[in-house]
Scaffold this motif. Structure first.
Motif, mmCIF file in Angstrom:
data_model
loop_
_atom_site.group_PDB
_atom_site.id
_atom_site.type_symbol
_atom_site.label_atom_id
_atom_site.label_comp_id
_atom_site.label_asym_id
_atom_site.label_seq_id
_atom_site.Cartn_x
_atom_site.Cartn_y
_atom_site.Cartn_z
ATOM 1 N N SER A 29 0.829 -1.202 0.000
ATOM 2 C CA SER A 29 0.000 0.000 0.000
ATOM 3 C C SER A 29 0.870 1.261 0.000
ATOM 4 O O SER A 29 0.539 2.255 -0.643
ATOM 5 C CB SER A 29 -0.935 0.013 1.198
ATOM 6 O OG SER A 29 -0.211 0.013 2.414
ATOM 7 N N SER A 30 1.998 1.200 0.702
ATOM 8 C CA SER A 30 2.921 2.349 0.713
ATOM 9 C C SER A 30 3.532 2.550 -0.671
ATOM 10 O O SER A 30 3.712 3.690 -1.119
ATOM 11 C CB SER A 30 4.026 2.137 1.736
ATOM 12 O OG SER A 30 3.485 2.053 3.023
ATOM 13 N N TYR A 31 3.874 1.458 -1.337
ATOM 14 C CA TYR A 31 4.409 1.556 -2.691
ATOM 15 C C TYR A 31 3.392 2.201 -3.627
ATOM 16 O O TYR A 31 3.730 3.117 -4.381
ATOM 17 C CB TYR A 31 4.803 0.171 -3.224
ATOM 18 C CG TYR A 31 4.981 0.167 -4.715
ATOM 19 C CD1 TYR A 31 6.059 0.811 -5.311
ATOM 20 C CD2 TYR A 31 4.037 -0.438 -5.546
ATOM 21 C CE1 TYR A 31 6.208 0.836 -6.688
ATOM 22 C CE2 TYR A 31 4.180 -0.426 -6.919
ATOM 23 C CZ TYR A 31 5.263 0.218 -7.485
ATOM 24 O OH TYR A 31 5.397 0.250 -8.852
ATOM 25 N N TYR A 32 2.144 1.758 -3.567
ATOM 26 C CA TYR A 32 1.126 2.314 -4.461
ATOM 27 C C TYR A 32 0.826 3.776 -4.128
ATOM 28 O O TYR A 32 0.558 4.577 -5.021
ATOM 29 C CB TYR A 32 -0.138 1.457 -4.444
ATOM 30 C CG TYR A 32 0.056 0.158 -5.191
ATOM 31 C CD1 TYR A 32 0.308 0.148 -6.553
ATOM 32 C CD2 TYR A 32 0.017 -1.064 -4.537
ATOM 33 C CE1 TYR A 32 0.511 -1.031 -7.251
ATOM 34 C CE2 TYR A 32 0.213 -2.251 -5.222
ATOM 35 C CZ TYR A 32 0.469 -2.227 -6.583
ATOM 36 O OH TYR A 32 0.674 -3.398 -7.275
ATOM 37 N N LYS A 33 0.911 4.128 -2.859
ATOM 38 C CA LYS A 33 0.741 5.533 -2.482
ATOM 39 C C LYS A 33 1.891 6.359 -3.058
ATOM 40 O O LYS A 33 1.699 7.460 -3.567
ATOM 41 C CB LYS A 33 0.670 5.685 -0.967
ATOM 42 C CG LYS A 33 0.411 7.108 -0.539
ATOM 43 C CD LYS A 33 0.131 7.188 0.937
ATOM 44 C CE LYS A 33 -0.037 8.618 1.353
ATOM 45 N NZ LYS A 33 -1.396 9.026 1.474
#
Length: 102
Positions: A29-33
């Motif tokens: 989720s951090s990567y996609y953010k």
């Protein structure tokens, strides 16, 4: 140093994002953010390049005497709204320092 997120992005066509994130110990989720903020980062980098030229100009006009507080003040006088910490960061990356004894 390259970001772990950038590494995931570079190799996402070769390996699964899930696996890359597991190996690098980052949350998907951090990567996609991070990925959704790419346009904002690019805009910030463009703005930093423009500001860097203005900083070089002010620093050069002072004969290399001005540090970040005085460069910031000069930019404010020219109508440029900018934070002194940002000016200091850009001056560091450019290798601009006040001349000693000025």
């Amino acid at each position: 140093m390259r970001s772990r997120f950038q590494f995931v992005d570079d190799y996402r066509n070769t390996y699964e994002v899930k696996r890359l994130c597991q190996v690098l110990d980052v949350n998907r989720s951090s990567y996609y953010k991070w990925l959704t903020g790419a346009d904002a980062r690019a805009a910030r980098q463009r703005e930093d390049r423009i500001l860097a030229e203005e900083i070089r100009e002010v620093h050069g006009e002072s004969g290399g005497a001005y540090g970040s507080p005085r460069v910031t003040a000069e930019l404010h006088e020219k109508g440029r709204r900018v934070n002194k910490k940002r000016v200091a960061r850009i001056m560091r990356t450019l290798g601009l320092h006040p001349r000693p004894g000025s």
